[in-house]
Write an enzyme that holds these catalytic residues in place. Structure first.
Site, mmCIF file in Angstrom:
data_model
loop_
_atom_site.group_PDB
_atom_site.id
_atom_site.type_symbol
_atom_site.label_atom_id
_atom_site.label_comp_id
_atom_site.label_asym_id
_atom_site.label_seq_id
_atom_site.Cartn_x
_atom_site.Cartn_y
_atom_site.Cartn_z
ATOM 1 N N HIS A 1 -26.233 2.883 7.574
ATOM 2 C CA HIS A 1 -25.931 3.959 6.830
ATOM 3 C C HIS A 1 -26.095 4.508 5.528
ATOM 4 O O HIS A 1 -26.141 5.408 5.365
ATOM 5 C CB HIS A 1 -24.029 3.810 7.059
ATOM 6 C CG HIS A 1 -23.412 5.263 7.188
ATOM 7 N ND1 HIS A 1 -23.795 6.661 6.686
ATOM 8 C CD2 HIS A 1 -22.194 5.699 7.625
ATOM 9 C CE1 HIS A 1 -23.079 7.411 6.824
ATOM 10 N NE2 HIS A 1 -22.055 6.984 7.537
ATOM 11 N N ASP B 1 -33.185 11.565 24.720
ATOM 12 C CA ASP B 1 -34.015 11.632 25.851
ATOM 13 C C ASP B 1 -35.536 10.940 25.780
ATOM 14 O O ASP B 1 -36.093 11.325 25.274
ATOM 15 C CB ASP B 1 -34.439 12.901 26.525
ATOM 16 C CG ASP B 1 -35.000 12.858 27.958
ATOM 17 O OD1 ASP B 1 -35.432 11.742 28.293
ATOM 18 O OD2 ASP B 1 -35.319 14.005 28.425
#
Length: 460
Positions: free
Chosen positions: A177, A399
């Site tokens: 993060h 994707d």
């Protein structure tokens, strides 16, 4: 109306996973950093709450109708090596400087970690793949002796690809993060996915580091109280209930119709309106506190949530492609009595005011606050922390050439049971529904759903 709030069940599983191969993935070609170089991290990157690896899991079916491409881990491995050239900071490591601040440095034998794994199970054995399940933890790689909040000298990208017997696979991803917020993480994932689909490097937008944009002022100028970081005596029953008795994770599908209803009922009395997030955050906070029966009634609670500060930065604005942390913690406060006995419009107004209070000046003050008094630990006293993942485009970004994932999101909230997550719902037939994940004690679970649903009885 009964279907407007649907509790989602997930099975308790044992998922056997074999780690077959471990790869260190280095940038495919030269990068603009030599051994011994280092990169500045802003105080927004280096907040104590950012010193974590955010785990996300993606499931991909074997026979996706939108793709007849055979799955090969090598495709992901090679695409990652390509993406690590423009996103070269992810190939480095973190270290502390003398004042405890983190920086990225570059040395030998660094790079991302890519793990190939396999399971004898089929994806159909995993049950409901639309709801986060703590049993999926083996699908995300952790080192055998890894410590919580350990980010020093760790790979900053840790990916585990697990192949199932049916031909489907999962991608368990842990990004540090400190290098990116949610939007930045999706920018990185989108570049990796686009590169895997095409076979050549795809970066749109071009990644931008530029963490110096958020350097503290000289001298620092702290203009706000920043109660989101303040240490408060933990004299309530809240943390005892959630940490000392084993909290359980509960997930609910919340329909678009229910969110619209809550927003209409939550309009503050001052006539200035509210967002759907303001209303849902207030309603969830009230339902959670009431269900947990928090005592004493005069104890001051905090609701914190992340606000994307990018739109607040105007003169100058951030460069396109910036993927670092640009989130600011907003914080609402109220006593237990005010939360459970006040009406929904009042609580919603508190949330709205905290959200609107995140201005560019508040962001700069946050940076300076961390510079002056760098918090060394997370403060949980009296807190509920809501994280909204519904606007990250998690499905659309992922994707890799085998179609959209059937699930994209977190796994297990129970290690930090005062966190609540609003997730996008993959079920497109349900419109803009979302999945609400929250932790409760066993005894509070049924009460929470009752309080969450009680507004429906008021509007029959």
């Amino acid at each position: 109306m009964a279907s407007w709030i649907q509790e989602l069940q997930f099975p308790h599983l044992n998922i056997p996973v074999r780690h077959d191969r471990f790869h260190t993935v280095e940038p495919e070609s030269p990068i603009p950093a030599a051994h011994g170089d280092c990169l500045y991290l802003s105080n927004l990157d280096d907040m104590i709450g950012a010193r974590v690896f955010t785990p996300t899991l993606y499931f991909f079916e074997a026979n996706n109708q939108s793709s007849n491409r055979k799955f090969e881990p090598k495709i992901l491995h090679e695409a990652l090596a390509k993406v690590l050239v423009p996103y070269y900071p992810f190939s480095g490591r973190l270290r502390e400087t003398k004042n405890g601040k983190l920086e990225v440095f570059f040395g030998p034998k660094q790079g991302a970690l890519f793990v190939e794994a396999s399971s004898e199970l089929e994806m159909s054995d995993l049950g409901n793949l639309t709801v986060p399940n703590p049993a999926w933890i083996p699908l995300i790689y952790r080192y055998p002796y890894e410590e919580a909040y350990k980010v020093i000298d760790m790979p900053l990208v840790i990916a585990q690809v697990t192949r199932f017997k049916c031909g489907g696979f999962s991608l368990g991803l842990r990004l540090c993060h400190c290098l990116c917020d949610g939007l930045g993480a999706m920018q990185f994932v989108s570049a990796w996915a686009g590169t895997a689909r095409s076979g050549s490097l795809v970066t749109d937008p071009t990644p931008c580091w530029d963490r110096e944009f958020f350097r503290p002022r000289d001298p620092p100028k702290v203009q706000f109280r920043h109660i989101e970081f303040t240490k408060i005596d933990d004299s309530s029953s809240l943390t005892t209930t959630l940490w000392q008795t084993k909290a359980i994770q509960k997930c609910y599908r919340i329909s678009d119709e229910f969110q619209t209803l809550i927003k209409s009922l939550a309009q503050p009395n001052d006539g200035h309106g509210c967002t759907a997030f303001d209303a849902m955050a207030a309603h969830v906070w009230r339902s959670w506190v009431t269900a947990l029966d928090v005592k004493p009634l005069d104890y001051e609670l905090r609701l914190t949530f992340s606000v994307n500060a990018r739109p607040k930065l105007i003169n100058p604005s951030l460069k396109e492609g910036f993927y670092g942390n640009v989130v600011c913690l907003a914080c609402s406060t109220a006593t237990v009595s005010q939360v459970i006995n006040g009406d929904l419009p009042e609580t919603t107004q508190l949330v709205r005011e905290a959200r609107k209070g995140v201005t560019e000046e508040y962001l700069r003050s946050t940076i300076d606050y961390i510079e002056v008094d760098r918090p060394q630990r997370l403060e949980f006293a009296g807190k509920l922390m809501i994280t909204q993942w519904t606007r990250f485009g998690m499905y659309e970004s992922a994707d890799f050439g085998w179609g959209l994932p059937v699930y994209a999101g977190p796994i297990d909230l129970t290690p930090t049971p005062q966190v609540c997550v609003f997730l996008p719902d993959r079920n497109e037939s349900l419109g803009r529904s979302m999945v609400l994940c929250i932790c409760l004690s066993e005894s509070a679970a049924s009460r929470f759903k009752e309080h969450l649903s009680e507004v429906l009885t008021l509007n029959l």
